[in-house]
Motif scaffolding. Structure first.
Motif, PDB file in Angstrom:
ATOM      1  N   ARG A 147       0.850  -1.179   0.000  1.00  0.00           N
ATOM      2  CA  ARG A 147       0.000   0.000   0.000  1.00  0.00           C
ATOM      3  C   ARG A 147       0.886   1.228   0.000  1.00  0.00           C
ATOM      4  NH1 ARG A 147      -4.021  -0.484   4.492  1.00  0.00           N
ATOM      5  NH2 ARG A 147      -4.381   1.736   4.160  1.00  0.00           N
ATOM      6  N   LYS A 148       0.313   2.383  -0.370  1.00  0.00           N
ATOM      7  CA  LYS A 148       1.099   3.592  -0.529  1.00  0.00           C
ATOM      8  C   LYS A 148       1.621   4.133   0.799  1.00  0.00           C
ATOM      9  CE  LYS A 148       0.554   4.402  -5.051  1.00  0.00           C
ATOM     10  NZ  LYS A 148      -0.337   3.304  -5.442  1.00  0.00           N
ATOM     11  N   MET A 149       0.837   3.983   1.863  1.00  0.00           N
ATOM     12  CA  MET A 149       1.187   4.606   3.135  1.00  0.00           C
ATOM     13  C   MET A 149       0.663   3.737   4.276  1.00  0.00           C
ATOM     14  SD  MET A 149       2.787   7.255   4.196  1.00  0.00           S
ATOM     15  CE  MET A 149       3.055   8.224   5.663  1.00  0.00           C
ATOM     16  N   ASP A 150       1.272   3.915   5.451  1.00  0.00           N
ATOM     17  CA  ASP A 150       0.830   3.187   6.641  1.00  0.00           C
ATOM     18  C   ASP A 150       0.930   1.679   6.424  1.00  0.00           C
ATOM     19  OD1 ASP A 150      -0.194   2.967   9.240  1.00  0.00           O
ATOM     20  OD2 ASP A 150      -2.248   2.779   8.519  1.00  0.00           O
ATOM     21  N   GLU A 151       2.006   1.249   5.737  1.00  0.00           N
ATOM     22  CA  GLU A 151       2.194  -0.163   5.456  1.00  0.00           C
ATOM     23  C   GLU A 151       2.767  -0.870   6.683  1.00  0.00           C
ATOM     24  OE1 GLU A 151       4.656   2.419   5.087  1.00  0.00           O
ATOM     25  OE2 GLU A 151       4.692   2.048   2.928  1.00  0.00           O
ATOM     26  N   HIS A 152       2.227  -2.025   6.986  1.00  0.00           N
ATOM     27  CA  HIS A 152       2.668  -2.797   8.137  1.00  0.00           C
ATOM     28  C   HIS A 152       3.048  -4.209   7.718  1.00  0.00           C
ATOM     29  CE1 HIS A 152       1.645   0.070  11.346  1.00  0.00           C
ATOM     30  NE2 HIS A 152       0.612   0.399  10.596  1.00  0.00           N
ATOM     31  N   THR A 153       3.794  -4.877   8.583  1.00  0.00           N
ATOM     32  CA  THR A 153       4.117  -6.278   8.359  1.00  0.00           C
ATOM     33  C   THR A 153       2.893  -7.128   8.671  1.00  0.00           C
ATOM     34  OG1 THR A 153       6.378  -5.822   9.113  1.00  0.00           O
ATOM     35  CG2 THR A 153       5.721  -8.131   8.929  1.00  0.00           C
ATOM     36  N   ILE A 154       2.559  -8.021   7.775  1.00  0.00           N
ATOM     37  CA  ILE A 154       1.441  -8.936   8.009  1.00  0.00           C
ATOM     38  C   ILE A 154       1.972 -10.358   8.078  1.00  0.00           C
ATOM     39  CG2 ILE A 154      -0.326  -7.447   6.981  1.00  0.00           C
ATOM     40  CD1 ILE A 154      -0.112  -9.084   4.434  1.00  0.00           C
ATOM     41  N   LEU A 155       1.357 -11.160   8.919  1.00  0.00           N
ATOM     42  CA  LEU A 155       1.721 -12.561   9.065  1.00  0.00           C
ATOM     43  C   LEU A 155       0.723 -13.423   8.299  1.00  0.00           C
ATOM     44  CD1 LEU A 155       2.437 -12.615  12.915  1.00  0.00           C
ATOM     45  CD2 LEU A 155       4.105 -12.383  11.061  1.00  0.00           C
TER      46      LEU A 155
END
Length: 287
Positions: A147-155
């Protein structure tokens, strides 16, 4: 030394990369630096500190990091997501080592950490600036949201646990750099907002806390009137979340981030509504 590979994305990070790599020396089995075109001596410094250096053209943070996962021959049990302006403390390294040993063979596949954020040389302790994110995960199970912004690590499976100790975040260089970075972020934030409206950015987070924060942003914050909402955000963080306790640095940080930056995002949203121009790739931050 634990069975862990640290991935660090860089571009012109000569001022940060030494302290970053030294903070994981004796902790991480391997350090991987993925550079996107440094013109300073970042690459030379990283190699001298025994990091494995790769080059890849920058599209966005998520794609750059995921490229590193797929193309740098990671064979360790764990992977660490670390920015060049972040540092692990000895106490945090010790806690991480204990957690990784404790959860080596169960369904805990990620470790979440919070930051102490430094601005103008001062640690911002009030106003919700701890920057919590999932930074350690079992290799092959974690990826960054595209995603463009506020990207997080997902499991892809399992759950995460949180550390008590915090890492150090030295994002601030000077006011000019901060303004340039916020302008770059604001464009991506605007694009992320419209992608949310079009339902092209789907959440797959296993982290309930981050998921709730995102729901508040899109489900509450963006429902307030444009431009007026940035004032409300500043008042909330600076007054009610006690941001004023961090002195002049706290005022500058919260005004620039909560008020000015969020107003800039709104201005770009408003411009997009007026012009309906096609989105352009924001590319790497120009410094």
């Amino acid at each position: 030394m634990v069975d862990l590979t640290a991935i660090i994305l860089t571009k012109n990070e000569s001022k940060n990369i030494v302290d970053c790599l030294k903070s994981i020396k004796g902790f991480a089995k391997r350090a991987v630096v993925v550079d996107s075109g440094s013109t300073d001596d970042t690459i030379e410094i990283a190699k001298n500190l025994n990091a494995n250096v790769y080059f890849h053209k920058f599209e966005n943070y998520a794609r750059q990091f995921n490229w590193a996962i797929d193309n740098t021959n990671i064979d360790t049990k764990w992977t660490l997501r670390l920015d060049a302006d972040e540092r692990l403390t000895p106490l945090l390294c010790k806690e991480l080592e204990q957690l990784m040993e404790q959860h080596d063979n169960d369904d805990v596949n990620g470790i979440t950490m919070e930051a102490w954020y430094y601005f103008l040389g001062r640690c911002i302790k009030h106003g919700g600036s701890k920057k919590r994110k999932l930074m350690v995960f079992k290799t092959g199970i974690g990826r960054i949201e595209d995603r463009k912004m506020d990207e997080h690590t997902i499991l892809s499976t399992g759950r995460s646990v949180a550390t008590k100790e915090r890492f150090l975040h030295y994002d601030f260089r000077n006011i000019d750099y901060f303004i340039s970075k916020m302008n770059w972020y604001a464009t991506r934030e605007m694009q992320d907002y419209f992608e949310f409206l079009e339902n092209t950015s789907q959440d797959k987070l296993n982290d309930k806390s981050i998921g709730e924060t995102r729901k508040k942003k899109f489900g509450v914050y963006y429902r307030f009137p444009i431009f007026f909402r940035s004032w409300l955000l500043f008042i909330y963080f600076y007054i009610f979340k006690l941001g004023f306790l961090d002195g002049k640095e706290g005022f500058i940080y919260h005004y620039m981030y909560q008020r000015w930056y969020r107003c800039l995002v709104d201005a770009k949203i408003y411009e997009q509504l007026l012009t309906n121009k096609p989105f352009e790739e924001t590319g790497d931050l120009k410094v």
